[in-house]
Scaffold this active site. Sequence first.
Site, PDB file in Angstrom:
ATOM      1  N   HIS A 283       0.672  -1.163   0.013  1.00 28.42           N
ATOM      2  CA  HIS A 283       0.088   0.008  -0.062  1.00 28.42           C
ATOM      3  C   HIS A 283       0.647   1.320   0.025  1.00 28.42           C
ATOM      4  O   HIS A 283       2.204   1.020   0.172  1.00 28.42           O
ATOM      5  CB  HIS A 283      -0.994  -0.099   1.179  1.00 28.42           C
ATOM      6  CG  HIS A 283      -0.442   0.023   2.559  1.00 28.42           C
ATOM      7  ND1 HIS A 283       0.048   1.133   3.084  1.00 28.42           N
ATOM      8  CD2 HIS A 283      -0.038  -0.891   3.475  1.00 28.42           C
ATOM      9  CE1 HIS A 283       0.887   0.840   4.140  1.00 28.42           C
ATOM     10  NE2 HIS A 283       0.554  -0.460   4.514  1.00 28.42           N
ATOM     11  N   CYS A 299       2.839  -4.844   6.727  1.00 28.35           N
ATOM     12  CA  CYS A 299       2.605  -4.692   5.265  1.00 28.35           C
ATOM     13  C   CYS A 299       3.671  -4.265   4.694  1.00 28.35           C
ATOM     14  O   CYS A 299       4.820  -3.855   5.122  1.00 28.35           O
ATOM     15  CB  CYS A 299       1.538  -3.726   5.105  1.00 28.35           C
ATOM     16  SG  CYS A 299      -0.182  -4.505   5.821  1.00 28.35           S
TER      17      CYS A 299
END
Length: 343
Positions: A283, A299
């Site tokens: 992301h 992440c």
Amino acid sequence: MMRWILGAVMSLWFICPAPAANLDAAVVNDAVRPAKQPSSDKLNASVVKLQILLDRAQFSPGEIDGKLGENAQKALKAFAGQNSISSDKTIAPELWDKLTAASEGPVIVDYKIADADVKGPFLKELPARLDDMKSLKALSYTSPLEGLAEKFHMSADLLRTLNPGRAFDKAGETIVVANVPARRELPRIARLEIDKKNGALKAFDGSGALLAFYPASIGSPDRPTPSGTLKVTSTNEKPTYHYNPDYKFSSVKSKQAFDIQPGPNNPVGAYWIGLSAPGYGIHGTAEPDRVSKSASHGCVRLTNWDARTLGDNVKRGTPVVFLDAPTESSSKQVKPAATRAAN
């Protein structure tokens, strides 16, 4: 008396070196290969040009800031390796020539600020805590300057330096910006690799050729990324961040789940690429200058523009290989990281 005045002026010059105000479009466009390795903490016209050329070649230096920092050096090394050019403490002539030959046109161009650039709405201030973001209608930019800098993959400081005295909140004003494409099309991506040790994401085609390189923030000791191979399951250009109290972030007081609305300053940035392990994804970020220089909650964090380029070109089912996985992540379940709400 005259000698004293001259001495005082010279002393001030040595104490307060000339500012970078002389860094303009012509200087950057005409910049040549530096004879020696530029400083990693000082603005340099050749480095601005180098970063823009790397960005165009799909070897992202992260935020274009005019300094030969860690991310720019990593991108340069990756480009050199892909082109079988030796990479050492100086920028080899063949490396500079290969980069300049890879794209056409000036690296700095004029841009007329559009109505959409200044329309907003803008946040008065971006809250530091997730708890304080949940009541906001959108996680927008905090100013036209921030939006314009991100639009052209630049730091706000570099954009200001190149445009002294310009108003960034006035539609119709002409400024100079990095000449980088708004959208990019890559050949078919066959595999993504997450290089944990070097803080990078690499995209490869079916033959194993490197298509793109991006600096990345990849997990942390207490919240590591997964090991092995996952797959891309989804893409979302305007993700909503969903906080699950099971994450138990020390900075969050809320014991209840909550959502944070989309926007470039959302905790997962302006783009989300979902992976096959629940809660994990690739992301964007609200802090492009911190990419690969800070930890993530498990992440893989890129700049918003790099995440968008990757998301626009990767397909569902594409394997994502995590390299150099910590040994502990293979023996115990890691906690889920940031994810978007189902919608």
